[in-house]
Enzyme design. Structure first.
Site, PDB file in Angstrom:
ATOM      1  N   TRP A  11      -4.478  -5.824  -6.253  1.00 25.29           N
ATOM      2  CA  TRP A  11      -3.339  -5.971  -5.337  1.00 25.29           C
ATOM      3  C   TRP A  11      -2.110  -5.208  -5.815  1.00 25.29           C
ATOM      4  O   TRP A  11      -1.110  -5.156  -5.112  1.00 25.29           O
ATOM      5  CB  TRP A  11      -3.009  -7.460  -5.150  1.00 25.29           C
ATOM      6  CG  TRP A  11      -3.916  -8.158  -4.185  1.00 25.29           C
ATOM      7  CD1 TRP A  11      -4.912  -7.582  -3.430  1.00 25.29           C
ATOM      8  CD2 TRP A  11      -3.911  -9.548  -3.841  1.00 25.29           C
ATOM      9  NE1 TRP A  11      -5.514  -8.537  -2.652  1.00 25.29           N
ATOM     10  CE2 TRP A  11      -4.922  -9.747  -2.874  1.00 25.29           C
ATOM     11  CE3 TRP A  11      -3.148 -10.649  -4.259  1.00 25.29           C
ATOM     12  CZ2 TRP A  11      -5.198 -10.999  -2.316  1.00 25.29           C
ATOM     13  CZ3 TRP A  11      -3.421 -11.895  -3.712  1.00 25.29           C
ATOM     14  CH2 TRP A  11      -4.427 -12.066  -2.748  1.00 25.29           C
ATOM     15  N   LYS A  12      -2.153  -4.687  -7.021  1.00 28.14           N
ATOM     16  CA  LYS A  12      -1.012  -3.950  -7.577  1.00 28.14           C
ATOM     17  C   LYS A  12       0.254  -4.811  -7.434  1.00 28.14           C
ATOM     18  O   LYS A  12       0.172  -6.030  -7.584  1.00 28.14           O
ATOM     19  CB  LYS A  12      -0.893  -2.570  -6.917  1.00 28.14           C
ATOM     20  CG  LYS A  12      -2.236  -1.816  -6.996  1.00 28.14           C
ATOM     21  CD  LYS A  12      -2.161  -0.368  -6.662  1.00 28.14           C
ATOM     22  CE  LYS A  12      -3.547   0.250  -6.797  1.00 28.14           C
ATOM     23  NZ  LYS A  12      -3.562   1.694  -6.622  1.00 28.14           N
ATOM     24  N   GLU A  98      -2.148   4.053 -13.064  1.00 28.73           N
ATOM     25  CA  GLU A  98      -0.704   3.832 -12.892  1.00 28.73           C
ATOM     26  C   GLU A  98      -0.070   3.386 -14.210  1.00 28.73           C
ATOM     27  O   GLU A  98       1.086   3.704 -14.489  1.00 28.73           O
ATOM     28  CB  GLU A  98      -0.471   2.825 -11.754  1.00 28.73           C
ATOM     29  CG  GLU A  98      -0.761   3.488 -10.409  1.00 28.73           C
ATOM     30  CD  GLU A  98      -1.319   2.575  -9.334  1.00 28.73           C
ATOM     31  OE1 GLU A  98      -1.161   1.349  -9.435  1.00 28.73           O
ATOM     32  OE2 GLU A  98      -1.933   3.111  -8.382  1.00 28.73           O
ATOM     33  N   GLU A 168     -11.951   5.929 -11.449  1.00 24.53           N
ATOM     34  CA  GLU A 168     -10.973   6.080 -10.375  1.00 24.53           C
ATOM     35  C   GLU A 168     -10.317   7.454 -10.484  1.00 24.53           C
ATOM     36  O   GLU A 168      -9.357   7.623 -11.249  1.00 24.53           O
ATOM     37  CB  GLU A 168      -9.892   4.999 -10.491  1.00 24.53           C
ATOM     38  CG  GLU A 168     -10.414   3.587 -10.372  1.00 24.53           C
ATOM     39  CD  GLU A 168      -9.321   2.617  -9.934  1.00 24.53           C
ATOM     40  OE1 GLU A 168      -9.514   1.961  -8.909  1.00 24.53           O
ATOM     41  OE2 GLU A 168      -8.272   2.539 -10.596  1.00 24.53           O
ATOM     42  N   GLY A 174      -4.928   5.774  -3.466  1.00 32.10           N
ATOM     43  CA  GLY A 174      -3.814   5.597  -2.537  1.00 32.10           C
ATOM     44  C   GLY A 174      -3.551   6.806  -1.661  1.00 32.10           C
ATOM     45  O   GLY A 174      -2.521   6.885  -1.005  1.00 32.10           O
ATOM     46  N   SER A 213      -9.413   4.907  -2.603  1.00 32.90           N
ATOM     47  CA  SER A 213      -9.508   4.928  -1.134  1.00 32.90           C
ATOM     48  C   SER A 213     -10.834   4.383  -0.607  1.00 32.90           C
ATOM     49  O   SER A 213     -11.374   4.889   0.381  1.00 32.90           O
ATOM     50  CB  SER A 213      -9.229   6.335  -0.596  1.00 32.90           C
ATOM     51  OG  SER A 213      -7.919   6.734  -0.944  1.00 32.90           O
ATOM     52  N   GLY A 234      -7.783  -0.828  -3.904  1.00 33.22           N
ATOM     53  CA  GLY A 234      -6.358  -1.096  -3.784  1.00 33.22           C
ATOM     54  C   GLY A 234      -5.994  -1.499  -2.359  1.00 33.22           C
ATOM     55  O   GLY A 234      -6.164  -2.651  -1.950  1.00 33.22           O
ATOM     56  N   GLY A 235      -5.529  -0.537  -1.581  1.00 37.80           N
ATOM     57  CA  GLY A 235      -4.992  -0.796  -0.237  1.00 37.80           C
ATOM     58  C   GLY A 235      -5.867  -1.689   0.635  1.00 37.80           C
ATOM     59  O   GLY A 235      -5.373  -2.630   1.262  1.00 37.80           O
TER      60      GLY A 235
HETATM   61  P1  13P Z   1      -6.687   2.549  -3.299  1.00 40.72           P
HETATM   62  O1  13P Z   1      -7.933   1.809  -2.909  1.00 40.72           O
HETATM   63  O2  13P Z   1      -5.461   2.096  -2.571  1.00 40.72           O
HETATM   64  O3  13P Z   1      -6.895   4.030  -3.259  1.00 40.72           O
HETATM   65  O4  13P Z   1      -6.392   2.181  -4.846  1.00 40.72           O
HETATM   66  C1  13P Z   1      -7.419   2.288  -5.775  1.00 40.72           C
HETATM   67  C2  13P Z   1      -6.977   1.663  -7.038  1.00 40.72           C
HETATM   68  O5  13P Z   1      -6.090   2.142  -7.701  1.00 40.72           O
HETATM   69  C3  13P Z   1      -7.643   0.418  -7.442  1.00 40.72           C
HETATM   70  O6  13P Z   1      -7.336   0.099  -8.761  1.00 40.72           O
END
Ligand code: 13P
Length: 252
Positions: A11-12, A98, A168, A174, A213, A234-235
């Site tokens: 979920w960041k 990140e 990743e 993202g 993604s 993520g998203g």
């Molecule tokens: P997204 O799925 O938003 O590209 O993010 C991937 C991610 O960083 C999961 O840790």
């Protein structure tokens, strides 16, 4: 026996408490459709809320997005692996791109974090991946090899089964641009071979998740690749319907 897929939402730094209540109010209605392993990595503040509201059936784990290289003491702003474990978390992420890019976390620190989290019996989702510049310069394997060699150094033999690797590619995070199934498969096959031949992991058992993604429209083709054992999302993990669709796809 076929292995179960592992789908973890990252979920960041998103969601407020009300979003968490409504996420699980919706997600839990359909939890009986899930037979894969599923989990959410959330901000530390939200972990007790997730503990309270997440499905209890044993297939679901919650975890931290980052974990300190010390257990306690004068480390303002850090989150202790001991406290993460004490709350009931099953895992922590280490080395997300990140953390590496924005907070300057380097291999030696990530190795300390990994070793300490393992000592506390947490599973570690260890993230690796190359930038677009690396990929275009044909350096993907070199970059990932160093991240693995340095970050997964000195892991006791009896703790190796608690490592999950997440591949990743930074350019796919993202951005909406997913690695093609072939690009992801090639990187995963390399990671499996390297971890088993050079780092002493049991290659057949090592779980390697793809992240970048991942969404309901591309998850099937990614999971169909022989070396992709799940996804770090993520998203698409923020919306209960999308996350559920990913978990259901991984439960077939
Ligand atoms: P997204 O799925 O938003 O590209 O993010 C991937 C991610 O960083 C999961 O840790």
């Amino acid at each position: 026996m076929t292995r179960k897929y592992h789908i973890v939402g990252n979920w960041k730094m998103n969601h407020l408490s009300q979003d968490i209540f409504s996420f699980f109010a919706e997600f839990n209605k359909h939890a009986d459709k899930i037979t894969c392993h599923a989990g959410i990595a959330a901000q530390g503040l939200h972990l007790p809320l997730i503990k309270e509201h997440a499905p209890k059936g044993g297939f679901f784990e919650f975890g931290a997005q980052n974990s300190a290289n010390n257990n306690s003491g004068a480390f303002t702003g850090e989150t202790s692996p001991e406290a993460i474990k004490d709350l009931g978390c099953g895992f922590t992420l280490v080395g997300h791109s990140e953390r590496r890019a924005i907070y300057g976390e380097q291999d030696a620190l990530l190795n300390e974090k990994t070793l300490l989290a393992l000592e506390k019996e947490l599973y570690v989702i260890f993230c690796v991946g190359e930038t677009l510049e690396d990929r275009e310069a044909n350096r993907t394997e070199d970059v990932v090899r160093v991240q693995l060699d340095e970050g997964l150094k000195n892991i006791p033999a009896d703790k190796k089964s608690k490592i999950i690797v997440a591949y990743e590619p930074v350019w796919a995070i993202g951005t909406g641009v997913t690695a093609s199934p072939q690009q992801a498969q090639d990187a995963h096959a390399f990671i499996r071979k390297h971890c088993s031949e050079k780092l002493g992991f049991n290659g057949e058992e090592l779980i390697i998740q793809y992240g970048g993604s991942v969404k309901p429209s591309n998850v099937d083709e990614l999971l169909a690749c022989p070396d992709i054992d799940g996804a770090l999302v993520g998203g698409a993990s923020l919306k209960p319907a999308d996350f559920l669709a990913l978990c259901v796809a991984a439960s077939k």
